[in-house]
Design a protein around this motif. Structure first.
Motif, PDB file in Angstrom:
ATOM      1  N   GLY A  14       0.799  -1.211   0.000  1.00 26.96           N
ATOM      2  CA  GLY A  14       0.000   0.000   0.000  1.00 26.96           C
ATOM      3  C   GLY A  14       0.835   1.267   0.000  1.00 26.96           C
ATOM      4  O   GLY A  14       2.018   1.262  -0.318  1.00 26.96           O
ATOM      5  N   TYR A  15       0.169   2.369   0.355  1.00 26.40           N
ATOM      6  CA  TYR A  15       0.831   3.661   0.401  1.00 26.40           C
ATOM      7  C   TYR A  15       0.123   4.523   1.438  1.00 26.40           C
ATOM      8  O   TYR A  15      -0.965   4.197   1.908  1.00 26.40           O
ATOM      9  N   PHE A  16       0.759   5.631   1.785  1.00 29.46           N
ATOM     10  CA  PHE A  16       0.117   6.577   2.687  1.00 29.46           C
ATOM     11  C   PHE A  16       0.593   7.985   2.372  1.00 29.46           C
ATOM     12  O   PHE A  16       1.615   8.194   1.735  1.00 29.46           O
ATOM     13  N   ALA A  17      -0.212   8.936   2.838  1.00 34.59           N
ATOM     14  CA  ALA A  17       0.109  10.353   2.722  1.00 34.59           C
ATOM     15  C   ALA A  17      -0.177  11.002   4.066  1.00 34.59           C
ATOM     16  O   ALA A  17      -0.912  10.456   4.886  1.00 34.59           O
ATOM     17  N   VAL A  18       0.395  12.169   4.275  1.00 33.94           N
ATOM     18  CA  VAL A  18       0.198  12.912   5.514  1.00 33.94           C
ATOM     19  C   VAL A  18      -0.145  14.350   5.165  1.00 33.94           C
ATOM     20  O   VAL A  18       0.442  14.935   4.254  1.00 33.94           O
ATOM     21  N   GLY A  19      -1.106  14.911   5.908  1.00 34.52           N
ATOM     22  CA  GLY A  19      -1.483  16.294   5.688  1.00 34.52           C
ATOM     23  C   GLY A  19      -1.910  16.968   6.974  1.00 34.52           C
ATOM     24  O   GLY A  19      -2.161  16.312   7.982  1.00 34.52           O
ATOM     25  N   VAL A  20      -1.991  18.292   6.911  1.00 35.56           N
ATOM     26  CA  VAL A  20      -2.400  19.090   8.066  1.00 35.56           C
ATOM     27  C   VAL A  20      -3.400  20.134   7.601  1.00 35.56           C
ATOM     28  O   VAL A  20      -3.204  20.785   6.580  1.00 35.56           O
ATOM     29  N   TYR A  69       3.905  17.656  -3.052  1.00 31.51           N
ATOM     30  CA  TYR A  69       3.224  18.450  -2.027  1.00 31.51           C
ATOM     31  C   TYR A  69       2.019  19.112  -2.678  1.00 31.51           C
ATOM     32  O   TYR A  69       2.150  19.790  -3.694  1.00 31.51           O
ATOM     33  N   TYR A  70       0.837  18.910  -2.069  1.00 26.85           N
ATOM     34  CA  TYR A  70      -0.405  19.486  -2.574  1.00 26.85           C
ATOM     35  C   TYR A  70      -0.956  20.484  -1.555  1.00 26.85           C
ATOM     36  O   TYR A  70      -1.419  20.085  -0.494  1.00 26.85           O
ATOM     37  N   PRO A  71      -0.916  21.788  -1.852  1.00 26.97           N
ATOM     38  CA  PRO A  71      -1.472  22.799  -0.946  1.00 26.97           C
ATOM     39  C   PRO A  71      -2.915  23.137  -1.334  1.00 26.97           C
ATOM     40  O   PRO A  71      -3.154  24.038  -2.136  1.00 26.97           O
ATOM     41  N   TRP A  72      -3.902  22.422  -0.789  1.00 29.60           N
ATOM     42  CA  TRP A  72      -5.299  22.680  -1.107  1.00 29.60           C
ATOM     43  C   TRP A  72      -5.846  23.819  -0.254  1.00 29.60           C
ATOM     44  O   TRP A  72      -5.554  23.913   0.935  1.00 29.60           O
ATOM     45  N   ALA A  73      -6.656  24.676  -0.861  1.00 27.63           N
ATOM     46  CA  ALA A  73      -7.171  25.868  -0.189  1.00 27.63           C
ATOM     47  C   ALA A  73      -8.253  25.538   0.846  1.00 27.63           C
ATOM     48  O   ALA A  73      -8.398  26.247   1.836  1.00 27.63           O
TER      49      ALA A  73
END
Length: 191
Positions: A14-20, A69-73
């Motif tokens: 699998g895979y994973f991502a991390v965000g804040v 890196y994805y900076p979503w508004a």
């Protein structure tokens, strides 16, 4: 410390991502994205960050050269891959204690901001909410590191811990077997 992936971790599926959500401090951004890179995250993201983060000094591994890196508004812009489960990390009464949580094979972990919590809208988007069993909230970068360590420790194919203090006597050896199909062998593979 070695600069290559652990022999055991290469078997993690699998895979994973991390965000804040609502991140405001450059140091926390750099520390968390560097840790995500070290643990093998597939991507990193922010939602409604208070500002745009360039190359913080705390990201000494230059993570931006290695993971997207994805900076979503806002929450509505969040786009995850098909079947990726969103896991919120928040101290709520009904959250699952991290040591009792089975991590999804495909997951994106979202942490709350330094001075607050995940919004109700974000919590509602999550498939699961987990909490680190602490007396009070941790620094966001520290909490993210604990989540990633728990994922790697529980899914990395490591040798089981011995009953007595110390390390295992023999390393775990991955054994390959025949493919298994849930509903029988597909016609295309029958010979």
């Amino acid at each position: 410390m070695k600069n290559h992936k652990s022999e055991d971790r290469k078997h993690m599926r699998g895979y994973f991502a991390v965000g804040v959500q609502g991140l405001s401090k450059e140091g926390n951004f750099g520390n968390l994205v560097r840790t995500a890179h070290a643990f093998g995250a597939s991507f990193f993201f922010t939602i409604a960050a208070e500002r745009t983060f360039a190359k913080p000094g705390t990201d000494t591994s230059n993570s931006g050269d290695h993971i997207p890196y994805y900076p979503w508004a806002n929450e509505d812009e969040l786009i995850l891959p098909k079947d990726c489960r969103l896991v919120g990390v928040e101290l709520t009464d009904d959250a699952i204690d991290l040591p009792s949580f089975r991590h999804p094979t495909k997951a994106a972990y979202i942490l709350g901001p330094e001075r607050g919590n995940l919004t109700k809208t974000m919590q509602d988007k999550c498939d699961f909410i987990v909490k680190i069993p602490t007396r009070f909230c941790l620094n966001v970068a520290t909490a993210g590191a604990i989540i990633m360590y728990d994922r790697v420790q529980s899914m990395g194919g490591f040798t089981d811990r011995p009953v007595r203090a110390g390390g295992p006597r023999e390393p775990r050896v991955h054994q390959h077997g025949q493919p298994r199909f849930r509903s029988g062998i597909p016609d295309a593979l029958k010979g």
